[in-house]
Design a protein around this motif. Structure first.
Motif, PDB file in Angstrom:
ATOM      1  N   VAL A 114      48.160  58.321  44.303  1.00  0.00           N
ATOM      2  CA  VAL A 114      47.972  59.296  45.385  1.00  0.00           C
ATOM      3  C   VAL A 114      48.785  60.568  45.145  1.00  0.00           C
ATOM      4  CG1 VAL A 114      47.403  57.563  47.122  1.00  0.00           C
ATOM      5  CG2 VAL A 114      49.800  58.151  46.734  1.00  0.00           C
ATOM      6  N   ASP A 115      49.759  60.474  44.259  1.00  0.00           N
ATOM      7  CA  ASP A 115      50.595  61.632  43.948  1.00  0.00           C
ATOM      8  C   ASP A 115      49.803  62.593  43.055  1.00  0.00           C
ATOM      9  OD1 ASP A 115      52.475  63.489  43.235  1.00  0.00           O
ATOM     10  OD2 ASP A 115      53.974  62.042  42.573  1.00  0.00           O
ATOM     11  N   PRO A 116      49.587  63.858  43.482  1.00  0.00           N
ATOM     12  CA  PRO A 116      48.801  64.808  42.678  1.00  0.00           C
ATOM     13  C   PRO A 116      49.374  65.027  41.282  1.00  0.00           C
ATOM     14  CG  PRO A 116      49.120  65.647  44.896  1.00  0.00           C
ATOM     15  CD  PRO A 116      49.997  64.456  44.765  1.00  0.00           C
ATOM     16  N   GLU A 117      50.693  65.134  41.177  1.00  0.00           N
ATOM     17  CA  GLU A 117      51.313  65.362  39.874  1.00  0.00           C
ATOM     18  C   GLU A 117      51.142  64.131  38.979  1.00  0.00           C
ATOM     19  OE1 GLU A 117      53.175  67.411  36.871  1.00  0.00           O
ATOM     20  OE2 GLU A 117      52.420  68.117  38.806  1.00  0.00           O
ATOM     21  N   GLU A 118      51.277  62.956  39.548  1.00  0.00           N
ATOM     22  CA  GLU A 118      51.064  61.727  38.778  1.00  0.00           C
ATOM     23  C   GLU A 118      49.621  61.639  38.306  1.00  0.00           C
ATOM     24  OE1 GLU A 118      51.409  56.853  39.356  1.00  0.00           O
ATOM     25  OE2 GLU A 118      51.870  58.219  41.015  1.00  0.00           O
ATOM     26  N   LYS A 119      48.685  61.997  39.189  1.00  0.00           N
ATOM     27  CA  LYS A 119      47.270  61.950  38.813  1.00  0.00           C
ATOM     28  C   LYS A 119      46.962  62.955  37.689  1.00  0.00           C
ATOM     29  CE  LYS A 119      42.640  61.945  40.861  1.00  0.00           C
ATOM     30  NZ  LYS A 119      42.038  62.596  39.696  1.00  0.00           N
ATOM     31  N   LYS A 120      47.606  64.120  37.771  1.00  0.00           N
ATOM     32  CA  LYS A 120      47.400  65.138  36.729  1.00  0.00           C
ATOM     33  C   LYS A 120      47.890  64.635  35.376  1.00  0.00           C
ATOM     34  CE  LYS A 120      48.721  69.864  35.555  1.00  0.00           C
ATOM     35  NZ  LYS A 120      49.500  71.059  35.983  1.00  0.00           N
ATOM     36  N   LEU A 121      49.085  64.056  35.347  1.00  0.00           N
ATOM     37  CA  LEU A 121      49.627  63.521  34.092  1.00  0.00           C
ATOM     38  C   LEU A 121      48.796  62.351  33.581  1.00  0.00           C
ATOM     39  CD1 LEU A 121      53.426  63.615  35.000  1.00  0.00           C
ATOM     40  CD2 LEU A 121      52.248  65.075  33.342  1.00  0.00           C
ATOM     41  N   LEU A 122      48.294  61.524  34.501  1.00  0.00           N
ATOM     42  CA  LEU A 122      47.457  60.398  34.098  1.00  0.00           C
ATOM     43  C   LEU A 122      46.145  60.888  33.477  1.00  0.00           C
ATOM     44  CD1 LEU A 122      46.863  57.368  34.010  1.00  0.00           C
ATOM     45  CD2 LEU A 122      45.987  57.559  36.353  1.00  0.00           C
ATOM     46  N   ASP A 123      45.527  61.895  34.102  1.00  0.00           N
ATOM     47  CA  ASP A 123      44.277  62.440  33.563  1.00  0.00           C
ATOM     48  C   ASP A 123      44.498  63.060  32.180  1.00  0.00           C
ATOM     49  OD1 ASP A 123      42.985  61.641  35.837  1.00  0.00           O
ATOM     50  OD2 ASP A 123      43.086  63.593  36.836  1.00  0.00           O
ATOM     51  N   THR A 124      45.627  63.728  31.994  1.00  0.00           N
ATOM     52  CA  THR A 124      45.953  64.303  30.689  1.00  0.00           C
ATOM     53  C   THR A 124      46.103  63.213  29.635  1.00  0.00           C
ATOM     54  OG1 THR A 124      47.089  66.154  31.754  1.00  0.00           O
ATOM     55  CG2 THR A 124      47.604  65.751  29.445  1.00  0.00           C
ATOM     56  N   TRP A 125      46.799  62.150  30.016  1.00  0.00           N
ATOM     57  CA  TRP A 125      46.988  61.024  29.090  1.00  0.00           C
ATOM     58  C   TRP A 125      45.643  60.408  28.699  1.00  0.00           C
ATOM     59  CZ3 TRP A 125      48.985  55.584  30.741  1.00  0.00           C
ATOM     60  CH2 TRP A 125      49.160  54.772  29.606  1.00  0.00           C
ATOM     61  N   VAL A 126      44.772  60.208  29.690  1.00  0.00           N
ATOM     62  CA  VAL A 126      43.479  59.578  29.429  1.00  0.00           C
ATOM     63  C   VAL A 126      42.597  60.461  28.550  1.00  0.00           C
ATOM     64  CG1 VAL A 126      41.336  58.753  30.496  1.00  0.00           C
ATOM     65  CG2 VAL A 126      43.551  58.201  31.542  1.00  0.00           C
ATOM     66  N   SER A 127      42.567  61.758  28.864  1.00  0.00           N
ATOM     67  CA  SER A 127      41.681  62.663  28.114  1.00  0.00           C
ATOM     68  C   SER A 127      42.167  62.856  26.676  1.00  0.00           C
ATOM     69  CB  SER A 127      41.585  64.009  28.826  1.00  0.00           C
ATOM     70  OG  SER A 127      42.858  64.637  28.894  1.00  0.00           O
ATOM     71  N   ARG A 128      43.485  62.996  26.469  1.00  0.00           N
ATOM     72  CA  ARG A 128      44.018  63.239  25.123  1.00  0.00           C
ATOM     73  C   ARG A 128      44.034  61.960  24.274  1.00  0.00           C
ATOM     74  NH1 ARG A 128      47.358  67.595  23.972  1.00  0.00           N
ATOM     75  NH2 ARG A 128      48.916  66.198  23.040  1.00  0.00           N
ATOM     76  N   SER A 129      43.971  60.785  24.936  1.00  0.00           N
ATOM     77  CA  SER A 129      43.956  59.525  24.184  1.00  0.00           C
ATOM     78  C   SER A 129      42.542  58.974  24.033  1.00  0.00           C
ATOM     79  CB  SER A 129      44.842  58.489  24.893  1.00  0.00           C
ATOM     80  OG  SER A 129      44.308  58.191  26.175  1.00  0.00           O
ATOM     81  N   ASN A 130      41.541  59.808  24.380  1.00  0.00           N
ATOM     82  CA  ASN A 130      40.140  59.384  24.253  1.00  0.00           C
ATOM     83  C   ASN A 130      39.900  58.086  25.030  1.00  0.00           C
ATOM     84  OD1 ASN A 130      37.488  59.286  23.520  1.00  0.00           O
ATOM     85  ND2 ASN A 130      37.846  58.906  21.340  1.00  0.00           N
ATOM     86  N   ASN A 131      40.173  58.222  26.369  1.00  0.00           N
ATOM     87  CA  ASN A 131      39.991  57.081  27.285  1.00  0.00           C
ATOM     88  C   ASN A 131      40.861  55.901  26.861  1.00  0.00           C
ATOM     89  OD1 ASN A 131      38.955  55.757  29.515  1.00  0.00           O
ATOM     90  ND2 ASN A 131      37.130  55.020  28.430  1.00  0.00           N
ATOM     91  N   LEU A 132      42.155  56.223  26.627  1.00  0.00           N
ATOM     92  CA  LEU A 132      43.143  55.221  26.222  1.00  0.00           C
ATOM     93  C   LEU A 132      42.761  54.518  24.914  1.00  0.00           C
ATOM     94  CD1 LEU A 132      43.935  53.623  29.708  1.00  0.00           C
ATOM     95  CD2 LEU A 132      45.112  55.498  28.562  1.00  0.00           C
TER      96      LEU A 132
END
Length: 314
Positions: A114-132
Protein backbone atom coordinates in the motif's frame (compact mmCIF):
# COMPACT_ATOMS: atom_id res chain seq x y z
CA UNK A 1 -21.08 25.08 47.56
CA UNK A 2 -20.59 22.09 49.91
CA UNK A 3 -22.81 23.70 52.56
CA UNK A 4 -25.90 23.14 50.39
CA UNK A 5 -25.11 19.46 49.71
CA UNK A 6 -25.88 16.74 52.22
CA UNK A 7 -23.05 14.65 53.64
CA UNK A 8 -24.58 11.55 52.06
CA UNK A 9 -24.52 13.14 48.60
CA UNK A 10 -20.99 14.42 49.16
CA UNK A 11 -19.74 10.94 50.00
CA UNK A 12 -21.60 9.44 47.03
CA UNK A 13 -20.14 12.13 44.75
CA UNK A 14 -16.60 11.58 46.06
CA UNK A 15 -16.80 7.80 45.61
CA UNK A 16 -18.32 8.27 42.16
CA UNK A 17 -15.53 10.65 41.15
CA UNK A 18 -12.82 8.28 42.35
CA UNK A 19 -14.56 5.37 40.61
CA UNK A 20 -14.66 7.32 37.35
CA UNK A 21 -10.98 8.20 37.69
CA UNK A 22 -10.19 4.55 38.36
CA UNK A 23 -12.18 3.50 35.31
CA UNK A 24 -10.45 6.19 33.26
CA UNK A 25 -7.00 5.03 34.30
CA UNK A 26 -7.90 1.39 33.69
CA UNK A 27 -9.49 2.19 30.33
CA UNK A 28 -6.49 4.21 29.22
CA UNK A 29 -4.19 1.40 30.30
CA UNK A 30 -6.15 -1.14 28.28
CA UNK A 31 -6.32 1.20 25.28
CA UNK A 32 -2.59 1.86 25.50
CA UNK A 33 -1.78 -1.84 25.60
CA UNK A 34 -4.19 -2.63 22.75
CA UNK A 35 -2.97 0.28 20.65
CA UNK A 36 0.67 -0.66 21.20
CA UNK A 37 -0.05 -4.25 20.20
CA UNK A 38 -1.86 -3.04 17.07
CA UNK A 39 1.09 -0.83 16.14
CA UNK A 40 3.48 -3.71 16.65
CA UNK A 41 1.32 -5.99 14.53
CA UNK A 42 0.55 -3.47 11.79
CA UNK A 43 3.96 -1.83 11.55
CA UNK A 44 6.86 -3.71 13.10
CA UNK A 45 5.63 -7.25 12.45
CA UNK A 46 4.38 -6.31 9.00
CA UNK A 47 7.80 -4.88 8.09
CA UNK A 48 9.42 -8.07 9.35
CA UNK A 49 7.02 -10.21 7.35
CA UNK A 50 7.62 -8.08 4.24
CA UNK A 51 11.39 -8.45 4.57
CA UNK A 52 10.90 -12.20 4.99
CA UNK A 53 8.70 -12.36 1.87
CA UNK A 54 11.33 -10.52 -0.19
CA UNK A 55 13.98 -12.89 1.13
CA UNK A 56 11.81 -15.86 0.07
CA UNK A 57 11.29 -14.35 -3.40
CA UNK A 58 15.04 -13.80 -3.83
CA UNK A 59 15.69 -17.33 -2.62
CA UNK A 60 13.29 -18.68 -5.24
CA UNK A 61 15.01 -16.64 -7.95
CA UNK A 62 18.41 -18.00 -6.93
CA UNK A 63 16.97 -21.49 -6.73
CA UNK A 64 15.68 -21.16 -10.31
CA UNK A 65 19.08 -20.04 -11.59
CA UNK A 66 20.82 -22.84 -9.70
CA UNK A 67 18.36 -25.39 -11.03
CA UNK A 68 18.92 -24.13 -14.58
CA UNK A 69 22.68 -24.54 -14.16
CA UNK A 70 22.18 -28.10 -12.94
CA UNK A 71 19.84 -28.78 -15.88
CA UNK A 72 22.40 -27.46 -18.39
CA UNK A 73 24.90 -29.94 -16.97
CA UNK A 74 22.86 -32.60 -18.79
CA UNK A 75 24.21 -31.24 -22.11
CA UNK A 76 25.66 -34.31 -23.86
CA UNK A 77 28.67 -32.26 -24.93
CA UNK A 78 29.67 -32.00 -21.27
CA UNK A 79 31.62 -34.83 -19.73
CA UNK A 80 29.76 -34.08 -16.50
CA UNK A 81 26.46 -35.08 -18.12
CA UNK A 82 27.44 -38.75 -17.94
CA UNK A 83 27.71 -38.55 -14.17
CA UNK A 84 24.00 -37.70 -13.66
CA UNK A 85 21.85 -40.64 -12.72
CA UNK A 86 18.54 -38.81 -13.26
CA UNK A 87 16.90 -37.31 -16.33
CA UNK A 88 16.82 -33.58 -17.08
CA UNK A 89 13.05 -33.72 -16.72
CA UNK A 90 13.55 -33.82 -12.96
CA UNK A 91 15.07 -30.33 -13.06
CA UNK A 92 12.35 -29.07 -15.40
CA UNK A 93 9.66 -30.29 -13.00
CA UNK A 94 11.49 -28.71 -10.08
CA UNK A 95 11.74 -25.41 -12.00
CA UNK A 96 8.05 -25.45 -12.88
CA UNK A 97 7.11 -25.99 -9.23
CA UNK A 98 9.54 -23.30 -8.10
CA UNK A 99 8.21 -20.76 -10.62
CA UNK A 100 4.68 -21.54 -9.46
CA UNK A 101 5.67 -20.94 -5.83
CA UNK A 102 7.55 -17.76 -6.78
CA UNK A 103 4.54 -16.39 -8.64
CA UNK A 104 2.21 -17.16 -5.72
CA UNK A 105 4.50 -15.48 -3.22
CA UNK A 106 5.04 -12.47 -5.46
CA UNK A 107 1.31 -12.04 -6.15
CA UNK A 108 0.52 -12.23 -2.43
CA UNK A 109 3.24 -9.71 -1.59
CA UNK A 110 2.25 -7.34 -4.41
CA UNK A 111 -1.39 -7.41 -3.27
CA UNK A 112 -0.35 -6.36 0.25
CA UNK A 113 1.68 -3.32 -0.85
CA UNK A 114 0.00 0.00 0.00
CA UNK A 115 3.03 2.25 0.38
CA UNK A 116 3.47 4.24 -2.90
CA UNK A 117 7.26 4.37 -2.57
CA UNK A 118 7.44 0.64 -1.85
CA UNK A 119 5.21 -0.08 -4.85
CA UNK A 120 7.43 2.11 -7.06
CA UNK A 121 10.59 0.26 -6.00
CA UNK A 122 8.84 -3.09 -6.42
CA UNK A 123 7.71 -2.20 -9.95
CA UNK A 124 11.26 -1.12 -10.83
CA UNK A 125 12.64 -4.39 -9.51
CA UNK A 126 10.10 -6.44 -11.47
CA UNK A 127 10.55 -4.55 -14.74
CA UNK A 128 14.39 -4.50 -14.64
CA UNK A 129 14.54 -8.21 -13.67
CA UNK A 130 12.22 -9.24 -16.53
CA UNK A 131 9.38 -10.30 -14.22
CA UNK A 132 11.80 -11.58 -11.57
CA UNK A 133 13.60 -13.62 -14.22
CA UNK A 134 10.62 -15.92 -14.71
CA UNK A 135 10.20 -15.05 -18.41
CA UNK A 136 13.80 -15.80 -19.38
CA UNK A 137 13.81 -18.89 -17.15
CA UNK A 138 10.80 -20.19 -19.06
CA UNK A 139 12.62 -19.49 -22.35
CA UNK A 140 15.68 -21.38 -21.13
CA UNK A 141 13.54 -24.27 -19.98
CA UNK A 142 11.93 -24.42 -23.44
CA UNK A 143 15.36 -24.49 -25.05
CA UNK A 144 16.47 -27.33 -22.76
CA UNK A 145 13.36 -29.32 -23.50
CA UNK A 146 14.05 -28.80 -27.23
CA UNK A 147 17.64 -30.01 -26.66
CA UNK A 148 18.84 -26.59 -27.82
CA UNK A 149 21.67 -26.62 -25.32
CA UNK A 150 23.60 -23.79 -26.93
CA UNK A 151 20.67 -21.39 -26.67
CA UNK A 152 20.00 -22.52 -23.11
CA UNK A 153 23.64 -21.90 -22.12
CA UNK A 154 23.69 -18.56 -23.93
CA UNK A 155 20.50 -17.40 -22.18
CA UNK A 156 21.84 -18.49 -18.83
CA UNK A 157 25.24 -16.84 -19.15
CA UNK A 158 24.49 -13.78 -21.27
CA UNK A 159 20.96 -12.93 -20.13
CA UNK A 160 20.09 -14.47 -16.75
CA UNK A 161 23.36 -13.69 -14.97
CA UNK A 162 23.43 -9.96 -15.95
CA UNK A 163 19.70 -9.77 -15.28
CA UNK A 164 20.18 -11.16 -11.78
CA UNK A 165 23.00 -8.69 -11.17
CA UNK A 166 20.63 -5.78 -11.93
CA UNK A 167 17.95 -7.52 -9.89
CA UNK A 168 20.26 -7.63 -6.87
CA UNK A 169 20.72 -3.85 -7.06
CA UNK A 170 16.98 -3.18 -7.31
CA UNK A 171 16.02 -5.72 -4.63
CA UNK A 172 18.67 -4.25 -2.34
CA UNK A 173 17.22 -0.77 -2.87
CA UNK A 174 13.78 -2.10 -1.92
CA UNK A 175 15.22 -3.90 1.12
CA UNK A 176 17.05 -0.78 2.28
CA UNK A 177 13.86 1.25 1.97
CA UNK A 178 11.97 -1.33 3.99
CA UNK A 179 14.71 -1.37 6.64
CA UNK A 180 14.57 2.41 6.86
CA UNK A 181 10.77 2.32 7.09
CA UNK A 182 10.96 -0.39 9.73
CA UNK A 183 13.32 1.77 11.79
CA UNK A 184 11.00 4.76 11.48
CA UNK A 185 8.05 2.60 12.45
CA UNK A 186 9.99 1.25 15.42
CA UNK A 187 10.73 4.79 16.58
CA UNK A 188 7.07 5.70 16.03
CA UNK A 189 5.93 2.75 18.13
CA UNK A 190 8.35 3.68 20.91
CA UNK A 191 7.23 7.32 20.83
CA UNK A 192 3.59 6.25 20.94
CA UNK A 193 4.21 3.93 23.89
CA UNK A 194 6.14 6.69 25.69
CA UNK A 195 3.35 9.20 25.00
CA UNK A 196 0.68 6.84 26.32
CA UNK A 197 2.83 6.15 29.38
CA UNK A 198 3.25 9.87 30.10
CA UNK A 199 -0.47 10.44 29.54
CA UNK A 200 -1.33 7.62 31.91
CA UNK A 201 1.05 9.01 34.55
CA UNK A 202 -0.50 12.48 34.11
CA UNK A 203 -3.99 11.07 34.62
CA UNK A 204 -2.85 9.19 37.74
CA UNK A 205 -1.22 12.34 39.15
CA UNK A 206 -4.36 14.32 38.33
CA UNK A 207 -6.44 11.69 40.10
CA UNK A 208 -4.21 11.87 43.19
CA UNK A 209 -4.42 15.68 43.26
CA UNK A 210 -8.20 15.56 42.85
CA UNK A 211 -8.43 12.98 45.62
CA UNK A 212 -6.40 15.21 47.95
CA UNK A 213 -8.43 18.34 47.13
CA UNK A 214 -11.83 16.65 47.33
CA UNK A 215 -10.84 14.78 50.49
CA UNK A 216 -9.60 17.98 52.15
CA UNK A 217 -12.76 19.90 51.21
CA UNK A 218 -14.95 17.01 52.34
CA UNK A 219 -13.22 16.67 55.70
CA UNK A 220 -13.15 20.42 56.21
CA UNK A 221 -16.85 20.79 55.42
CA UNK A 222 -17.72 18.07 57.94
CA UNK A 223 -15.21 18.51 60.79
CA UNK A 224 -15.50 22.30 61.31
CA UNK A 225 -19.32 22.40 61.74
CA UNK A 226 -19.17 19.24 63.83
CA UNK A 227 -16.58 20.77 66.17
CA UNK A 228 -18.78 23.86 66.49
CA UNK A 229 -21.79 21.66 67.36
CA UNK A 230 -19.75 19.78 70.00
CA UNK A 231 -18.56 23.11 71.50
CA UNK A 232 -22.14 24.41 71.76
CA UNK A 233 -23.33 21.16 73.34
CA UNK A 234 -20.54 21.31 75.95
CA UNK A 235 -21.39 24.93 76.86
CA UNK A 236 -25.05 24.04 77.27
CA UNK A 237 -24.07 21.07 79.43
CA UNK A 238 -22.00 23.44 81.60
CA UNK A 239 -25.02 25.74 81.97
CA UNK A 240 -23.82 28.51 79.65
CA UNK A 241 -26.82 29.47 77.53
CA UNK A 242 -25.19 32.53 75.99
CA UNK A 243 -23.54 30.59 73.15
CA UNK A 244 -23.93 32.12 69.70
CA UNK A 245 -24.87 29.17 67.47
CA UNK A 246 -23.99 29.93 63.85
CA UNK A 247 -25.64 27.75 61.20
CA UNK A 248 -23.65 27.93 57.94
CA UNK A 249 -24.79 24.76 56.16
CA UNK A 250 -27.95 22.96 55.17
CA UNK A 251 -26.66 19.41 55.57
CA UNK A 252 -27.14 16.99 58.44
CA UNK A 253 -24.73 18.93 60.68
CA UNK A 254 -26.56 22.15 59.79
CA UNK A 255 -29.81 20.51 60.93
CA UNK A 256 -28.06 19.48 64.16
CA UNK A 257 -26.81 23.02 64.76
CA UNK A 258 -30.29 24.41 64.08
CA UNK A 259 -31.72 22.01 66.64
CA UNK A 260 -29.04 23.03 69.16
CA UNK A 261 -29.79 26.69 68.49
CA UNK A 262 -33.51 26.12 69.06
CA UNK A 263 -32.78 24.10 72.19
CA UNK A 264 -30.46 26.84 73.49
CA UNK A 265 -33.10 29.52 72.82
CA UNK A 266 -35.84 27.42 74.47
CA UNK A 267 -33.70 26.72 77.54
CA UNK A 268 -32.83 30.41 77.86
CA UNK A 269 -36.53 31.32 77.61
CA UNK A 270 -37.49 28.70 80.20
CA UNK A 271 -34.74 29.82 82.57
CA UNK A 272 -35.90 33.43 82.14
CA UNK A 273 -39.49 32.51 82.96
CA UNK A 274 -38.35 30.50 85.98
CA UNK A 275 -36.27 33.46 87.14
CA UNK A 276 -39.25 35.83 86.83
CA UNK A 277 -41.48 33.35 88.69
CA UNK A 278 -38.88 32.97 91.41
CA UNK A 279 -38.64 36.74 91.85
CA UNK A 280 -42.47 36.97 92.07
CA UNK A 281 -42.58 34.21 94.67
CA UNK A 282 -39.81 35.91 96.64
CA UNK A 283 -41.72 39.23 96.59
CA UNK A 284 -44.95 37.54 97.71
CA UNK A 285 -43.09 35.71 100.45
CA UNK A 286 -41.68 39.03 101.67
CA UNK A 287 -45.14 40.59 101.75
CA UNK A 288 -46.54 37.59 103.62
CA UNK A 289 -43.72 37.79 106.13
CA UNK A 290 -44.37 41.53 106.64
CA UNK A 291 -48.12 40.86 107.13
CA UNK A 292 -47.35 38.11 109.61
CA UNK A 293 -45.04 40.44 111.50
CA UNK A 294 -47.71 43.16 111.54
CA UNK A 295 -50.31 40.63 112.71
CA UNK A 296 -47.95 39.44 115.44
CA UNK A 297 -47.41 43.01 116.61
CA UNK A 298 -51.15 43.65 116.66
CA UNK A 299 -51.76 40.39 118.47
CA UNK A 300 -49.21 41.33 121.13
CA UNK A 301 -50.82 44.77 121.48
CA UNK A 302 -54.25 43.21 121.77
CA UNK A 303 -52.96 40.80 124.39
CA UNK A 304 -51.55 43.71 126.37
CA UNK A 305 -54.89 45.52 126.23
CA UNK A 306 -56.66 42.40 127.38
CA UNK A 307 -54.29 42.07 130.34
CA UNK A 308 -54.88 45.68 131.31
CA UNK A 309 -58.63 45.23 131.01
CA UNK A 310 -58.47 42.11 133.09
CA UNK A 311 -56.46 43.91 135.74
CA UNK A 312 -58.90 46.78 135.81
CA UNK A 313 -61.83 44.40 136.12
CA UNK A 314 -60.16 42.66 139.03
Amino acid sequence: MFSKISIKNRLIGAFSLFSLLLLLVGGMGLYSAKHSVELLENLTLKDTQTAAEIARIKYRMEFNRSELLRAIQHDPSFVLSKMHDHPVAKHITSLENSIKILKEKFDAYQASVVDPEEKKLLDTWVSRSNNLGMDVVNQTMAAIQANDWETAASLTVKVINPLYTKSDVDSKALSLYLEDRAEKNRVHVQENIAFMSYLLIAVIVFGIIMAIIVGWLLVRSIINPLQHAVSVARRVAEGDLRSDVTVTSQDEIGVLLSALKEMNTSLAHIVGEVRVGTETIASASGQIAAGNLDLSNRTEAQAGSLEETASAME
